[in-house]
Design a protein around this motif. Structure first.
Motif, short mmCIF file in Angstrom:
data_model
loop_
_atom_site.label_atom_id
_atom_site.label_comp_id
_atom_site.label_asym_id
_atom_site.label_seq_id
_atom_site.Cartn_x
_atom_site.Cartn_y
_atom_site.Cartn_z
N SER A 123 0.75 -1.40 -0.06
CA SER A 123 -0.15 -0.03 -0.02
C SER A 123 0.99 1.16 0.15
O SER A 123 0.75 2.14 -0.78
CB SER A 123 -0.83 -0.09 1.20
N ALA A 124 1.75 0.89 0.83
CA ALA A 124 2.79 2.20 1.08
C ALA A 124 3.41 2.71 -0.71
O ALA A 124 3.89 3.73 -0.93
CB ALA A 124 3.94 2.21 2.08
N MET A 125 3.91 1.42 -0.97
CA MET A 125 4.47 1.72 -2.63
C MET A 125 3.41 2.14 -3.49
O MET A 125 3.85 3.19 -4.32
CB MET A 125 5.21 0.24 -2.97
N GLN A 126 2.32 1.69 -3.57
CA GLN A 126 1.20 2.47 -4.17
C GLN A 126 1.23 3.82 -4.08
O GLN A 126 1.12 4.86 -4.97
CB GLN A 126 0.01 1.62 -4.25
N ASP A 127 1.10 4.36 -2.69
CA ASP A 127 0.98 5.68 -2.62
C ASP A 127 2.12 6.35 -2.92
O ASP A 127 2.18 7.57 -3.45
CB ASP A 127 0.97 5.86 -0.99
N ALA A 128 3.49 5.99 -2.73
CA ALA A 128 4.60 6.77 -3.19
C ALA A 128 4.59 6.94 -4.76
O ALA A 128 4.89 7.91 -5.36
CB ALA A 128 5.92 5.91 -2.86
N GLU A 129 4.17 5.60 -5.60
CA GLU A 129 3.91 5.71 -6.99
C GLU A 129 3.17 6.65 -7.49
O GLU A 129 3.17 7.58 -8.39
CB GLU A 129 3.85 4.40 -7.57
N GLY A 130 2.05 6.96 -6.77
CA GLY A 130 0.94 7.54 -7.26
C GLY A 130 1.41 9.20 -7.09
O GLY A 130 1.06 9.99 -7.94
N LEU A 131 2.18 9.57 -5.93
CA LEU A 131 2.75 10.79 -5.66
C LEU A 131 3.71 11.05 -6.69
O LEU A 131 3.76 12.05 -7.20
CB LEU A 131 3.52 10.95 -4.22
N GLU A 132 4.64 10.28 -7.21
CA GLU A 132 5.50 10.52 -8.37
C GLU A 132 4.82 10.80 -9.42
O GLU A 132 5.19 11.59 -10.37
CB GLU A 132 6.36 9.32 -8.35
N SER A 133 3.55 10.13 -9.84
CA SER A 133 3.04 10.35 -11.00
C SER A 133 2.34 11.82 -11.09
O SER A 133 2.56 12.34 -12.12
CB SER A 133 1.78 9.22 -11.26
#
Length: 279
Positions: free
Chosen positions: A63-73
């Motif tokens: 879930s944390a990885m998805q959050d980080a990738e979403g912010l990067e996008s």
């Protein structure tokens, strides 16, 4: 001295405004903007049923990885048209206990960290830890920017909150590029003690040092009439139309400030203009 590496870290899309502020400053300083998008695992493994820890931790990390990738996008979309800006973005995942080391390592090799206010109703829960990691673990000056400020231009008028402390002097040294660019800098001394090292000339030695660096500085000695030092500084900033406050951070321990309050914590919550802090 110049700010050639400007760092910012975000853990929530609520903090996107600090990207604009950091980008404007990096472009103005002809520097590089380094952006860290954080995914934070808040799970407490010791509280789960036997055998369930591994599943829970794996789910939290994903879930944390998805959050980080979403912010990067979001960041890439936001800066896609910034042709005159040199920038980079990376993602990282950390458990809450390892956040300070992760942020501190990035801040350590930066000239300035730009962050949004870390207290208040609109601040993410991890913002305080990120700010303190940059100051304490990274030893990096931090510019805290109110949500409505974009740092679109160099400061015209600045206030130095001078209390003769090592932290305040460190902040002044780190802020020199901005102070030299300002039209006017006020060394603001509030209720100076008679027995201090500067005695009858509070702010005099600092003003002399700044003048030799080409800073257009003058002294204002004020009596405190507001409930807190931060209130007095904010009011003074409004009175002289200042657009930057420079001050030392955490002259007392973080524990004491968390329990009893203090100028640093109050300013991080109430600042109406950008505040550059160092220690």
């Amino acid at each position: 001295m110049a700010y050639k590496t400007i760092f910012t870290a975000l853990s929530s899309k609520q903090q996107m405004s600090q990207i604009d502020a950091a980008a404007a400053l990096a472009a103005r300083e002809d520097g590089h903007l380094a952006i860290l998008c954080l995914g934070i695992d808040h799970s407490q493994a010791g509280y789960y049923f036997p055998g369930g820890t591994a599943y829970t931790v794996q789910e939290s990390i994903e879930s944390a990885m998805q959050d980080a990738e979403g912010l990067e996008s979001l960041v890439r979309q936001h800066l896609a048209s910034a042709a005159d800006l040199r920038w980079s973005v990376e993602t990282a995942v950390a458990q809450i206990g390892g956040l300070s080391g992760l942020v501190g390592m990035r801040a350590r090799f930066s000239d300035l960290t730009v962050l949004a206010r870390c207290y208040g109703a609109d601040a993410p829960t991890d913002a305080e830890a990120v700010t303190e990691a940059a100051l304490f673990e990274g030893g990096c000056p931090v510019m805290v920017v109110p949500p409505e400020d974009r740092l679109a231009s160099a400061p015209r008028r600045a206030i130095i909150a001078w209390n003769q402390s090592n932290e305040a002097l460190a902040a002044v040294r780190q802020a020199l590029p901005l102070l030299q660019a300002a039209d006017k800098v006020e060394v603001t001394v509030i209720d100076p003690g008679r027995g201090g090292p500067e005695r009858s000339d509070p702010g005099g030695a600092l003003t002399q040092m700044l003048t030799r660096h080409g800073v257009r500085a003058e002294i204002a000695v004020l009596s405190r009439t507001a409930p807190t030092i931060s209130d007095e500084l904010n009011r003074r900033a409004v009175e002289i139309d200042a657009d930057l406050i420079v001050m030392g951070a955490y002259g007392h321990s973080r524990f004491r400030e968390a329990i009893l309050g203090g100028a640093t914590r109050n300013m991080l919550e109430k600042a109406k203009v950008p505040v550059l802090m160092a220690r």
